[in-house]
Every structure is written in structure tokens, then in C-alpha cells.
Design a protein around this motif. Sequence first.
Motif, mmCIF file in Angstrom:
data_model
loop_
_atom_site.group_PDB
_atom_site.id
_atom_site.type_symbol
_atom_site.label_atom_id
_atom_site.label_comp_id
_atom_site.label_asym_id
_atom_site.label_seq_id
_atom_site.Cartn_x
_atom_site.Cartn_y
_atom_site.Cartn_z
ATOM 1 N N ILE A 19 0.841 -1.206 0.000
ATOM 2 C CA ILE A 19 0.000 0.000 0.000
ATOM 3 C C ILE A 19 0.874 1.253 0.000
ATOM 4 O O ILE A 19 0.588 2.214 -0.675
ATOM 5 C CB ILE A 19 -0.971 -0.027 1.203
ATOM 6 N N ASN A 45 -1.926 -1.535 -3.875
ATOM 7 C CA ASN A 45 -2.340 -0.157 -4.150
ATOM 8 C C ASN A 45 -1.995 0.211 -5.591
ATOM 9 O O ASN A 45 -0.827 0.352 -5.945
ATOM 10 C CB ASN A 45 -1.613 0.776 -3.166
ATOM 11 N N ASN A 78 -6.740 5.885 0.228
ATOM 12 C CA ASN A 78 -5.832 5.146 1.096
ATOM 13 C C ASN A 78 -6.580 4.494 2.249
ATOM 14 O O ASN A 78 -6.318 3.331 2.598
ATOM 15 C CB ASN A 78 -4.749 6.081 1.640
ATOM 16 N N MET A 80 -8.315 1.320 1.116
ATOM 17 C CA MET A 80 -7.380 0.199 0.956
ATOM 18 C C MET A 80 -6.947 -0.384 2.297
ATOM 19 O O MET A 80 -6.836 -1.597 2.448
ATOM 20 C CB MET A 80 -6.134 0.665 0.206
#
Lengths: 325, 325, 325
Positions: free
Chosen positions: B11, B132, B116, B119
Motif C-alpha cells: 500500500i 495499491n 488510502n 485500501m
Amino acid sequence: MYTGLKGKHLIYEQDWEKEEIEALLDMALDLKKMRALKQSHKYLDTRTLFLLFFEESTRTRNAFETGITQLGGHANYLIPKLTQIDHGEGPKDTVEVLSRYGEGIGIRNTTWGVGNRYMRELAKYSRIPVINLQCDLFHPTQSLADLLTLKEKLGDLRGKKFVMSWTYAPKYVRPISMPQSLITLMPRFGLDVTLAHPPEFFLMPEIVEQARENARKAGSRFEIVHDMDEAFQDADVIYAKSWGALAYTQDEPTILQLIEKYPGWKVTEQGMQLTKEDSRYMHCMPIDRGIEVENAVADGSHSVIYDEAENRLHIAKAIMALTME
Amino acid sequence: MYTGLKGKHLIYEQDWEKEEIEALLDMALDLKKMRALKQSHKYLDTRTLFLLFFEESTRTRNAFETGITQLGGHANYLIPKLTQIDHGEGPKDTVEVLSRYGEGIGIRNTTWGVGNRYMRELAKYSRIPVINLQCDLFHPTQSLADLLTLKEKLGDLRGKKFVMSWTYAPKYVRPISMPQSLITLMPRFGLDVTLAHPPEFFLMPEIVEQARENARKAGSRFEIVHDMDEAFQDADVIYAKSWGALAYTQDEPTILQLIEKYPGWKVTEQGMQLTKEDSRYMHCMPIDRGIEVENAVADGSHSVIYDEAENRLHIAKAIMALTME
Amino acid sequence: MYTGLKGKHLIYEQDWEKEEIEALLDMALDLKKMRALKQSHKYLDTRTLFLLFFEESTRTRNAFETGITQLGGHANYLIPKLTQIDHGEGPKDTVEVLSRYGEGIGIRNTTWGVGNRYMRELAKYSRIPVINLQCDLFHPTQSLADLLTLKEKLGDLRGKKFVMSWTYAPKYVRPISMPQSLITLMPRFGLDVTLAHPPEFFLMPEIVEQARENARKAGSRFEIVHDMDEAFQDADVIYAKSWGALAYTQDEPTILQLIEKYPGWKVTEQGMQLTKEDSRYMHCMPIDRGIEVENAVADGSHSVIYDEAENRLHIAKAIMALTME
């Protein structure tokens, strides 16, 4: 048995013999084990499944698309506006062509009075199996996954109390396909079915009749109640979701207004206390969390929603492996 | 090292150790050579990667979709409005189900304050690696491909001057994810980073702080300047693209107006003469040609944009091969 | 011959030598037989074909997507609004990147004055074969499938009368690509072509000239008539569909109005009686049933529309197998 299913359509569970469904469940479990062991099982290598979605989907699409990949084949994901269907091409021309190219075709179309008829029309001209991925009347790939889940969780299904309950849910009207599939399928496998809903949310009379007939033949029971607590009493399985009112199926605002009469039809921790201690809470998802059901139930110890969702994959693979050539 | 990455999310580059990133680059080069030789490398045979795109994409989608095909698997390309996400299904329910079906999930969601977080929420409940594919804060699959490109082009990165420059570009506001990924990643590998932008286009203070800290630990340098020419002086690498102003991230018209103050922030042949003779011009694409950069530079001898874009494929494959099971 | 086609674009049939087209038809028949026997033919294992559709499609998309699956590869189905093309990325940047990732690219773009030009521009920068999946000028993957169908149905094509007829069809304007491809391709293989249309619906003069030239070189015949009955007289093949008026190609309402002058241009059972007893009725589909043609003809003994549609698959596979690496 197994080989005899090649080319068979799956539009309504009732079109499949009990023994055929048992073969399907058995195959689903075999495939589930093979995946767990990472054993190769490319029974449909280089084969194509057409997935024709008139509406959005998460579980159904991904269960089939991932499933055919695991079987070595591929799904063509189609939506009407990107095909000639939205240019007016009829079901005969569409399926006469697609069934020359690939090996199976799944369709989701839940529009009232349209979906099932469209699939039946496709099936008439198709050279490859037509799989109902939910229509206005039935949702067999979900109900069969639910049956598999119950077999895994309960073992012997005979005499177990299965409650199919309506719940409140605003915003949009859900199809009646899920309860119609479940009340006709479950009695055939020995479950005692209680259908619970406010009076206005009755299902199609001929489907209810089929459910009764199936229960009679299998020696199981079928009843309808209009009280959620009454239904929950001593239940082994609570399957609770919202659906629209049949009497007004063409008129969404009227149904949404009618739904507003029954905000109390919600699965709660308190309600679950009426059920057996080891009862199961089921839902085909997407769940309207906090509305149809309290989060404490959906995420609690009764809930089997994710195991149920996983079985969509294994049933999808079994359907494809058995019917596609 | 290699086997230890199974199941690891990607990520933010910072979540990966330097040694893990080096293993990834090494794997990417191996896979690149295998493809050049047409050697079979089906390390993910019959596996599924879910690609969930909240926004449009060319390179990211195709690098991953083509990449998983080359590895023997398949990508399910999903957009929210065709799934139950647009019917209100939350990240937990979505990923609990998808991670029962497939082996990896990539997401692009650059909405400010949302991407963000979405995720991270998915990762919390996921049984499979979450990748990501660009969020509001970071774009690791691009920055890692860029690092691979620099290793190929420059060899030893130590002490090389890497300029991350803002450029003018009207019409729509670009995310800050690209510069934030690059300024934190590059110093870890020895590059001296110069961040150049008009004062209003500063990045998140905590990310800038991380970049400084990374430079300090690695013995490389990090500086911020507000003049393009000053930044370009003796640069080895010019990475120049537009991004939005953080102070007004919720308000697109205000940012677009602010951008109009700086039409002179454009990469020109004249500007490139300030850089080292064999300097490289980079851009993650899509480029606003003639606006962000003169075509003579984008298509000229400094430009490595297509090699950079190609490395998206090899990095994507390495990420999947190392993290998916 | 066969190996020499690797990397070759297919944008206009005329760019391919007669012998190359014969090699293609031969390969299509080989692949057709292999599929019938369920013999594995994964000539493009793990390869990617990009399918870039600016418009909707049923046969073309599914023939190629299913075809590449049968060859062991995979199609990335792309539409502009989900890529950076709708963010303004030009053909050079798009294809420089895609041709680093995959092995072939097919495009449908029938916008007048745009489609063919876009493909030619892509081809200029592409490292992989560019396949025209219908543009404003030509539709080679259909015309070649039609040629294959005629070889199967008629055997020797020399001296057979092929009628390319305009038909009435309201609602939207169809491209002229289909008749332009057919009138130039068919004379090369010995068919005598009669082009029939109302005076206003003429094709591009340079294409008609090419058709005449092709007929002259091959020793076949080419003529234009403005009367449907006259054209149908003793025909071996009736290929009849609607198209727009070239003189007004930018102005849809005017063309639709002009079309309304000729509702009598319809294929009827009566009209078919003017043709040879064993004549064939062809249409590339989608058909505007009951308007372009009577259902009795489309579903009758003359009709070969579904065999013709099936050959789209085999030709698609042959094109890919021969041109992609």
C-alpha cells in the motif's frame, strides 16, 4: 449421472431431479477440496462462458469468472449497452451466434416479467447450457450454494426448521427470486420451511403451491406466518432478507411506501434468542447492514454469510464442470 | 526473502524493507528476461487477481491484466457501478467475499481522504494481498517501476541528482500520490532528491519529513526549491509532472485557478540544457503534451518514458509472483 | 507464406496479397476442424490481444475474445472512457505502451473521418499487429469471414453473381465499411459483383474504382445498378444491408430523412424468387428484422447468417495465429 448433465440448462431448480442436484453438491465438494490442496482441475481448458449481466453483481460475477479461470477457461463479461442487444438484437440472434463461439452462457436479468422469459427464449435456441444468474423469479446458483452450506453446517437436514423471513429495507426494491428459490428447493431436501412476511409481501401463488407440493412429497413441512417472532421460535436457520410486494411489482414508489409500514421486520440479537442455540443466520448479500439486520448478528457467532458466499464459487464451478462441454 | 513475501500487502513503499524491494526488482528483471526469451513462467496458473478501478487507467490496468495472463492467471476487471459497491456494500463485506474466491486484489482510488483509507480497511479484512494501484497518497507500482528503470539506466544510483518537479497543466487536478511516492522511495536507494514546486503546491508535511528521514538514514540528500531552473541544474534525472495543491484539495476550481499562476513550469529543451548531458526525462504518463513538456523533450534523446512504462509490466508481475499464492 | 505474416497489420483487405488471404482462409479451416475435434491448439499461450472498442459489438468482440481464449491467450477488453484515451492521450502514447505489454491490438472505431485514420496512426508506432475490427471505411474481419463462408457454400466462386444491396433501415445510420470491404474483396476471388443502391447511397469513388480494377485484373465483373429487382435477377448470393449516404456523412438527421425515401428496399420472399434456386442470403448482423429483411427469409432456407457469424470466430483465430508472435 455426472455425464448426463452435459448441455443441461439451469433456469429453475425444479427442472433438476433431486439426484442431479445431489451430484452437483458432491462435485462442488470435490472441487472445493481440490482447490484447498492446490490440485490442478482444468476440466474446461480454453472454454468460454459468456456472462451477460443486465444488472450489477459482485458475488455472482466473481464466483463464475474466478471459477471458470480455476477450471482453465475464461468468462466474457458482457453488458447489454456494450453489445448489439441495446441496438435491438433479439435473444434468438444473440444466442444463435454466441452458442457457436463458446460453451456456456449465464444471464442475470431481474426485470419483472422479462428476466425469466428472456432466459427461456435464449434456452430455446441455444446449443450450449443456459445458466440463470438470477431472474425475476428464481436465483438457483445462490439457493444451491445455500443448500451446500446447510449440508456442511447441519449434516442431516431432515426435520430442521428453515425460516425464510422478509425484512425491512428502504431505498430500492429487491427481487422475489431469492425466497422463491429457497422455499421450493429446501423442502425437497427434508428441511421444514417457515415462510414469514407481512401479508402484502406474499410470493407467487403457483410457487408457494410448488413449495407445498415439494414438502408433501418429501415428507417435510411448509407453513406461512405473518409474524417474525413466531417464525423465529426454535428455528435452526434464519434466512432473512427484503423483497418487493408482488401485487405492485410494476410500481416501485408504491412498494417502497408499503415497505415503510414494516420497519420492525429486522433481525436482532434479541430475535435470535428465540431460535435454537446453535442456529445459523444466512443472507445472500449485499446486506443492508443495520437495517435488515443488526451488525452484531451479521458479524456474530450465528452468522455463516461468508462461508455461504464462498460456496457460490464451488457451486458455480460444479455447474460449469457438469454442464459445459 | 522471496518466499517470505507471500500475502504481504503493498500500500505504501515504506511498509516494505529495502531488502524486500531489492528482491522485487531482482525478480522483475528475471521475469523480463524470461519474457524476452519466450520462456514459460506460469507461476500463478489459474489464479485470479481482482482489479478494482474507481477511476480510468491505461498502463496500470494493462500492466497487471497482461502480467497476470503471462503468469498463467487471470484478472477480473471490476468497476464500482457494475458491482454491489455502488449499491452501498462496504469494504469488509466486499473483501471478505473476494478473498475467498481469488488470490490478490489491486485497487485504484485516488479520491482525497478516501482512497488510502479504503485500501487500509480492505487490507484489515483481506486474506489475500492488497495492492495499491494508486491512491490519494501513494502510487507504489509506478514508483517501483521507476526505480527499476533508473537502475537499468544509471547503474549505481548513489549521489545521482533526482529532480521531482511540479509542472503546469490545466483542465483537471492530478493527485499528489506520484511525487509523494517518489520523494520517499528514491532517497532510500541513494539518490539525492530535489523537490521543486511553486510554494502553494507543497506535499504533506509528514511525507516530506519521511523523505528527509529516509535520506538521512541512507546518507543521501533531500532538498526543496521553488524554482525550476535551480532544480534542473546538473540533474541526472528530471521527473516532472503536474499535481494539485494540498491546501485546497476539496475544491477543484480554486486549485485550477491557482495552477494558472504558473504556466511557466514546463519542461523545455532549453531547461534540459541545464541538466547533465546524459540526463533522463521521466513521466508516469498520461502526459499533457505541449503543456507539461515540449514534444521535442518527450520524444527526444533524454526521454525514457516508454521504457519506464514497459517496466510497469515487469514490476507488476514481480509483485504478483512474490505476494500471491 | 505462413510465417511471413507475423507482425502484419490488417486494416484494409487490399493491403494483403491474394495468396496471403488464401493462407488465412486455409488456416481458418484448419482451426475450425481442430476445434470440432477438441484438439488443443494453444498457439498463443499466455499472449494478450488488446480489444479497443469505441462502439458496441457482439460478434466481433466475442469472436476475438473467445478465439484468443481457444488459442491459449487472453483479450483485454478496453473502452476509451475507462482508459486515458478519454483523458486526451493520443494514439502514439497509447500504442507505444500497449505494444510493450501485449502481442496484438484490435480496434473498432467507425466515426467518419476518424476511425481509419486512428488505426493508421496506431499502426505507424505499433510494434505489434494492428487489426481493424471495423472502421469508417472497411470491415475486413467480417468480409474475410464472408469469403470463407462462400468458399464453403459455393466451392468454386468463379462467375458466381454476388449482389451487394442497400436496404432500408431507420433509427440510426450504419457505416459504409461493410459494402466497401465486400465490393473490393469479392472480385479478387472471381465473384461477379453487382452493387445495388438508390442513387444517393453511392460509396466512395476511389473504392468503387478499386473494385473495378480488382475485377478487371481477376477477370471477373463489377457493375452498379439502382434497382433491387434488377440486381436480384439470377443472383447466387444476396448480401443486403443498410448504410448511410456518403454525401451527407456528417449530418445524421439528413441521412435518416433520405433513407425514408426508400422503404421498398427490403429483402422479401418474393424478391428472393428472382434469384437462383439455391441462392444464399447473407447479412453481417445485427439485422433489423422485418425492416431490412422479412423474417421468413432471415430464418429460411436461403439464409446462411449463423454459419457466416460462426466463421467470424475461425477467421479471427487465423488472423491472430498468423500475425501475433
